[in-house]
Structures are given as structure tokens and as C-alpha cells.
Design a protein around this motif. Structure first.
Motif, PDB file in Angstrom:
ATOM      1  N   ILE A 220       0.848  -1.188   0.000  1.00 13.15           N
ATOM      2  CA  ILE A 220       0.000   0.000   0.000  1.00 13.15           C
ATOM      3  C   ILE A 220       0.882   1.235   0.000  1.00 13.15           C
ATOM      4  O   ILE A 220       1.817   1.354   0.801  1.00 13.15           O
ATOM      5  CB  ILE A 220      -0.941   0.019   1.217  1.00 13.15           C
ATOM      6  CG1 ILE A 220      -1.693  -1.312   1.359  1.00 13.15           C
ATOM      7  CG2 ILE A 220      -1.937   1.167   1.097  1.00 13.15           C
ATOM      8  CD1 ILE A 220      -2.605  -1.385   2.571  1.00 13.15           C
ATOM      9  N   ALA A 221       0.571   2.158  -0.887  1.00  3.75           N
ATOM     10  CA  ALA A 221       1.306   3.422  -0.976  1.00  3.75           C
ATOM     11  C   ALA A 221       0.319   4.521  -1.338  1.00  3.75           C
ATOM     12  O   ALA A 221      -0.902   4.305  -1.356  1.00  3.75           O
ATOM     13  CB  ALA A 221       2.427   3.309  -2.013  1.00  3.75           C
ATOM     14  N   GLU A 222       0.840   5.715  -1.657  1.00  3.18           N
ATOM     15  CA  GLU A 222      -0.065   6.834  -1.932  1.00  3.18           C
ATOM     16  C   GLU A 222      -0.828   6.650  -3.234  1.00  3.18           C
ATOM     17  O   GLU A 222      -1.897   7.227  -3.427  1.00  3.18           O
ATOM     18  CB  GLU A 222       0.694   8.156  -1.954  1.00  3.18           C
ATOM     19  CG  GLU A 222       1.854   8.222  -2.942  1.00  3.18           C
ATOM     20  CD  GLU A 222       3.181   7.850  -2.294  1.00  3.18           C
ATOM     21  OE1 GLU A 222       4.214   8.393  -2.742  1.00  3.18           O
ATOM     22  OE2 GLU A 222       3.191   7.039  -1.355  1.00  3.18           O
ATOM     23  N   ASN A 223      -0.286   5.846  -4.150  1.00  3.38           N
ATOM     24  CA  ASN A 223      -0.993   5.576  -5.405  1.00  3.38           C
ATOM     25  C   ASN A 223      -0.455   4.284  -6.004  1.00  3.38           C
ATOM     26  O   ASN A 223       0.524   3.703  -5.508  1.00  3.38           O
ATOM     27  CB  ASN A 223      -0.846   6.731  -6.397  1.00  3.38           C
ATOM     28  CG  ASN A 223       0.598   7.116  -6.661  1.00  3.38           C
ATOM     29  OD1 ASN A 223       1.417   6.264  -7.007  1.00  3.38           O
ATOM     30  ND2 ASN A 223       0.923   8.404  -6.485  1.00  3.38           N
ATOM     31  N   ASP A 224      -1.087   3.852  -7.091  1.00  3.24           N
ATOM     32  CA  ASP A 224      -0.741   2.579  -7.706  1.00  3.24           C
ATOM     33  C   ASP A 224       0.687   2.585  -8.258  1.00  3.24           C
ATOM     34  O   ASP A 224       1.418   1.598  -8.111  1.00  3.24           O
ATOM     35  CB  ASP A 224      -1.735   2.257  -8.828  1.00  3.24           C
ATOM     36  CG  ASP A 224      -1.496   0.899  -9.442  1.00  3.24           C
ATOM     37  OD1 ASP A 224      -1.783  -0.106  -8.758  1.00  3.24           O
ATOM     38  OD2 ASP A 224      -1.012   0.833 -10.591  1.00  3.24           O
ATOM     39  N   GLU A 229       6.255   0.563  -7.876  1.00  5.19           N
ATOM     40  CA  GLU A 229       7.679   0.870  -7.750  1.00  5.19           C
ATOM     41  C   GLU A 229       8.275   0.179  -6.527  1.00  5.19           C
ATOM     42  O   GLU A 229       9.380  -0.364  -6.586  1.00  5.19           O
ATOM     43  CB  GLU A 229       7.859   2.384  -7.651  1.00  5.19           C
ATOM     44  CG  GLU A 229       9.308   2.836  -7.562  1.00  5.19           C
ATOM     45  CD  GLU A 229       9.427   4.340  -7.524  1.00  5.19           C
ATOM     46  OE1 GLU A 229       9.894   4.927  -8.525  1.00  5.19           O
ATOM     47  OE2 GLU A 229       9.049   4.931  -6.487  1.00  5.19           O
ATOM     48  N   LEU A 230       7.545   0.169  -5.421  1.00  4.42           N
ATOM     49  CA  LEU A 230       8.030  -0.463  -4.196  1.00  4.42           C
ATOM     50  C   LEU A 230       8.101  -1.983  -4.331  1.00  4.42           C
ATOM     51  O   LEU A 230       8.905  -2.639  -3.657  1.00  4.42           O
ATOM     52  CB  LEU A 230       7.132  -0.085  -3.019  1.00  4.42           C
ATOM     53  CG  LEU A 230       7.222   1.371  -2.583  1.00  4.42           C
ATOM     54  CD1 LEU A 230       6.128   1.689  -1.563  1.00  4.42           C
ATOM     55  CD2 LEU A 230       8.591   1.687  -1.995  1.00  4.42           C
ATOM     56  N   LEU A 231       7.283  -2.562  -5.200  1.00  9.13           N
ATOM     57  CA  LEU A 231       7.314  -4.003  -5.430  1.00  9.13           C
ATOM     58  C   LEU A 231       8.430  -4.418  -6.379  1.00  9.13           C
ATOM     59  O   LEU A 231       8.771  -5.603  -6.470  1.00  9.13           O
ATOM     60  CB  LEU A 231       5.969  -4.480  -5.996  1.00  9.13           C
ATOM     61  CG  LEU A 231       4.790  -4.475  -5.027  1.00  9.13           C
ATOM     62  CD1 LEU A 231       3.491  -4.693  -5.791  1.00  9.13           C
ATOM     63  CD2 LEU A 231       4.963  -5.554  -3.961  1.00  9.13           C
ATOM     64  N   LEU A 232       9.007  -3.454  -7.075  1.00  4.40           N
ATOM     65  CA  LEU A 232      10.016  -3.762  -8.083  1.00  4.40           C
ATOM     66  C   LEU A 232      11.237  -4.495  -7.523  1.00  4.40           C
ATOM     67  O   LEU A 232      11.706  -5.469  -8.137  1.00  4.40           O
ATOM     68  CB  LEU A 232      10.439  -2.482  -8.806  1.00  4.40           C
ATOM     69  CG  LEU A 232      11.544  -2.613  -9.856  1.00  4.40           C
ATOM     70  CD1 LEU A 232      11.157  -3.611 -10.935  1.00  4.40           C
ATOM     71  CD2 LEU A 232      11.856  -1.240 -10.464  1.00  4.40           C
ATOM     72  N   PRO A 233      11.827  -4.102  -6.378  1.00  2.50           N
ATOM     73  CA  PRO A 233      13.027  -4.807  -5.908  1.00  2.50           C
ATOM     74  C   PRO A 233      12.824  -6.302  -5.692  1.00  2.50           C
ATOM     75  O   PRO A 233      13.682  -7.111  -6.061  1.00  2.50           O
ATOM     76  CB  PRO A 233      13.354  -4.088  -4.595  1.00  2.50           C
ATOM     77  CG  PRO A 233      12.831  -2.707  -4.788  1.00  2.50           C
ATOM     78  CD  PRO A 233      11.551  -2.890  -5.557  1.00  2.50           C
ATOM     79  N   SER A 305       7.889  -7.551   0.796  1.00  7.86           N
ATOM     80  CA  SER A 305       9.267  -7.093   0.970  1.00  7.86           C
ATOM     81  C   SER A 305       9.522  -5.940   0.009  1.00  7.86           C
ATOM     82  O   SER A 305       8.946  -5.881  -1.073  1.00  7.86           O
ATOM     83  CB  SER A 305      10.271  -8.215   0.666  1.00  7.86           C
ATOM     84  OG  SER A 305      10.082  -9.314   1.506  1.00  7.86           O
ATOM     85  N   THR A 306      10.396  -5.023   0.410  1.00  4.07           N
ATOM     86  CA  THR A 306      10.888  -3.989  -0.491  1.00  4.07           C
ATOM     87  C   THR A 306      12.201  -3.451   0.058  1.00  4.07           C
ATOM     88  O   THR A 306      12.529  -3.667   1.229  1.00  4.07           O
ATOM     89  CB  THR A 306       9.867  -2.850  -0.686  1.00  4.07           C
ATOM     90  OG1 THR A 306      10.298  -1.993  -1.742  1.00  4.07           O
ATOM     91  CG2 THR A 306       9.683  -2.029   0.585  1.00  4.07           C
ATOM     92  N   PHE A 307      12.953  -2.748  -0.781  1.00  3.21           N
ATOM     93  CA  PHE A 307      14.251  -2.226  -0.364  1.00  3.21           C
ATOM     94  C   PHE A 307      14.101  -1.123   0.681  1.00  3.21           C
ATOM     95  O   PHE A 307      14.873  -1.045   1.646  1.00  3.21           O
ATOM     96  CB  PHE A 307      15.005  -1.683  -1.587  1.00  3.21           C
ATOM     97  CG  PHE A 307      16.391  -1.198  -1.286  1.00  3.21           C
ATOM     98  CD1 PHE A 307      17.465  -2.072  -1.285  1.00  3.21           C
ATOM     99  CD2 PHE A 307      16.633   0.146  -0.998  1.00  3.21           C
ATOM    100  CE1 PHE A 307      18.756  -1.628  -1.003  1.00  3.21           C
ATOM    101  CE2 PHE A 307      17.908   0.600  -0.721  1.00  3.21           C
ATOM    102  CZ  PHE A 307      18.973  -0.293  -0.719  1.00  3.21           C
TER     103      PHE A 307
END
Length: 324
Positions: A220-224, A229-233, A305-307
Motif C-alpha cells: 500500500i502506498a499513496e498511489n498505484d 515501484e516499491l514491489l520492483l526490488p 518485501s521492499t528495499f
């Protein structure tokens, strides 16, 4: 659904492995503050991207830093261990932190051939999972061929990390299940394997009714766009592992974007992100409500998980506020 967290002690490029373990402890303390039901850790051996190879050791540290949240393994891989030793480890944890310990068990072998050899595991060895499951439970319940120590008032509950075949084992044994992966992403209004598990569930002394926990990444973040982007790592690491045979530490989004992308790599990354639930809080709530309807799940185990640790903690906070 109840809400819980699975933390795999992911390592990060440029940081020592010890930082991953410290991060797991900090996240468990925060998860308890947020009101999550459980906090589980994982077992992975000789994997550069994961610092947790021994759930019982890590759970002992988590128990010392928390006071309420349930703690467990997601999971202990039974092919790697003697059932008596597993039972003893979790009985010790239960004796130290009564009423707070869960034993999640799975059947995965080592990630690579050298790791399997180091664990003394042969991929072609007979599958003894069902028998091992029964044996561990017999020791936990004080009914084994020998008496596992310490004895406790109530043994820790067992959960089966289930594939389709594992669901049948769990139903016959009268045990709760944890399911994830492709089984959650098929077509149809309901998931037939889960309905079959419930229909064939044989009540046990500890579990009168079937219980389903679903596990997947929830960001969950401020937008999709930010959530993707946070799921990318994590998605990048998984794609790299399929290419190199080695699951690497997490890298920052900025570093990932400077590296060469093949069409196959992009396809794998996109598929991994698509298999998660992500977006702003309202988008995630809608998606979780739909998944709850499809699965009839009793609990969500978020394996995110994320960086960026701060972003991960904020996602956990936003998830804890959802009414699903």
C-alpha cells in the motif's frame, strides 16, 4: 479476515546480513504495536537474499522483544529436520512464550543442488511428509514413542504450508493451511481446492473446524504507481534468480533502473507484480475483499518485501487500518 505478516529477513545490497535480522526484529515490534495477529519468519538455507535459516533461533529473539503478538514459522521445512528435534524446539519456545507460538511446516527442499547436498537431502528420496507431520504432532501432544521436553500445558498449533497435494494432507490431519502462489490467481468465483479441503476436513482435538490463511504480497502506498515501484526490488530479485539460479539481495529502485532489461526480464517482473495486491488503501481493500470472497479465507499473511524499510513499515501501518 485477521491480518498477519510473514517477514523473510531479506538482505539488502550494501548492508550486512545482520541488518536484515535487526530489521525483522524491529518490524515484529512494530507489527505488535499496530495490532497484527501474527508475525512469522521463514527458513531458507544458503540464500544470499535471505538471512533467516533457523526460525526457532529467530523466534526466540522476537519473543524477547514482544509481549502479545503470536510468533511462528512460515515455515519449518520438515524434510530438513528430524521430527523430534522440531517438536523440542517449538516446545521450548512455547514454554518461554506461552500461548504465542505457531508451528508452520512445509515440504520444500533446498533451492539448489549444492544446498540440498549440504542438507543431506536427495530430491529423489521417498516423500515422508505426511508421516513426519504425524510424528511431530505426536511429540507436541505428548503421545510419541518418547516424551519430548519440555512438557507444556497446551502445545503450539501446527499449520501446513500447502500445495494442492498438501491441502489433502492437512484436511486428513485436521490442520489449518497456509496457501499462496498460483492457486490464488486462477479463474472462477471460488477456488475448488480450498472448497475440497473444507469438505474433506476431519476435525482434530486441536482444530474442530478448517482454517485457511492466504499468503501473498500486499503493498500500500499513496498511489498505484508508487506501490508498483516499491514491489520492483522483490520482483527484480525473483527474475534474476530464474536467470542465475541464485536469489540475490534487494536492490534500490534507482539501481535497478540503470541495469539492462531484456524483454523476458520485463515480462517476469511484470508478472510477479501483477500477482500481488497493490495500490492505495482503497484499491487494496477492494482487492482483498474480492480475494476474501473467492477464498473464504480466515486470515491474510502478508509476505511483502521492499528495499525501502520506511516505505515497508508505512505499508504495514496502512494495511493494519483496513477493515477486510
Amino acid at each position: 479476515m485477521k491480518l498477519s505478516i510473514l517477514d523473510r529477513s531479506r538482505t539488502r545490497r550494501g548492508a550486512p546480513d545482520s541488518a536484515a535480522l535487526t530489521g525483522t526484529i524491529e518490524r515484529a515490534v512494530y507489527a505488535e504495536h499496530l495490532g497484527f495477529e501474527r508475525f512469522w519468519v521463514a527458513e531458507h538455507h544458503a540464500v544470499p537474499g535471505i538471512a533467516s535459516g533457523s526460525p526457532p533461533v529467530l523466534l526466540a529473539a522476537l519473543g524477547a522483544r514482544t509481549s502479545r503478538i503470536r510468533l511462528g514459522s512460515g515455515g519449518v521445512m520438515l524434510p530438513n529436520h528430524q521430527p523430534l528435534v522440531v517438536a523440542e524446539q517449538f516446545l521450548i519456545l512455547e514454554a518461554m512464550y506461552p500461548g504465542r507460538i505457531d508451528l508452520g511446516v512445509g515440504r520444500s527442499l533446498g533451492f539448489t543442488k549444492p544446498v540440498r547436498e549440504a542438507l543431506r537431502r536427495d530430491r529423489n528420496a521417498p516423500d515422508t511428509f505426511a508421516d513426519d507431520l504425524d510424528e511431530v504432532r505426536s511429540y507436541l501432544e505428548g503421545k510419541g514413542a518418547v516424551t519430548a521436553r519440555p512438557q507444556v500445558a497446551t502445545p503450539p498449533p501446527m499449520f501446513v504450508l500447502a500445495t494442492r497435494r498438501g491441502l489433502d494432507f492437512a484436511a486428513k490431519a485436521g490442520l489449518p493451511v497456509v496457501v499462496g502462489g498460483p492457486i490464488l490467481h486462477g479463474a472462477g468465483a471460488r477456488i475448488p481446492e480450498l472448497d475440497r479441503y473444507r469438505d474433506s476436513f476431519v476435525p482434530s482435538a486441536a482444530h474442530r473446524d478448517p482454517y485457511v490463511m492466504i499468503s501473498l504480497e500486499v503493498m500500500i502506498a499513496e498511489n498505484d504507481d508508487r506501490a508498483r515501484e516499491l514491489l520492483l526490488p522483490e520482483a527484480w530479485a525473483l527474475a534474476q534468480s530464474s536467470r542465475t539460479g541464485e536469489f540475490p539481495p534487494l536492490e534500490s529502485v534507482a539501481d535497478i533502473r540503470t541495469q539492462p532489461w531484456t524483454p523476458r526480464l520485463r515480462e517476469q517482473v511484470d508478472a510477479t507484480i501483477a500477482s500481488s495486491i497493490h495500490g492505495d488503501a482503497e484499491q487494496v481493500k477492494v482487492a482483498l475483499d474480492a480475494l476474501s470472497a473467492r477464498t473464504g479465507a480466515d486470515e491474510l499473511l502478508a509476505s511483502t518485501s521492499t528495499f525501502d524499510r520506511d516505505a515497508l513499515f508505512e505499508s504495514d501501518r496502512l494495511l493494519s487500518l483496513l477493515d477486510v
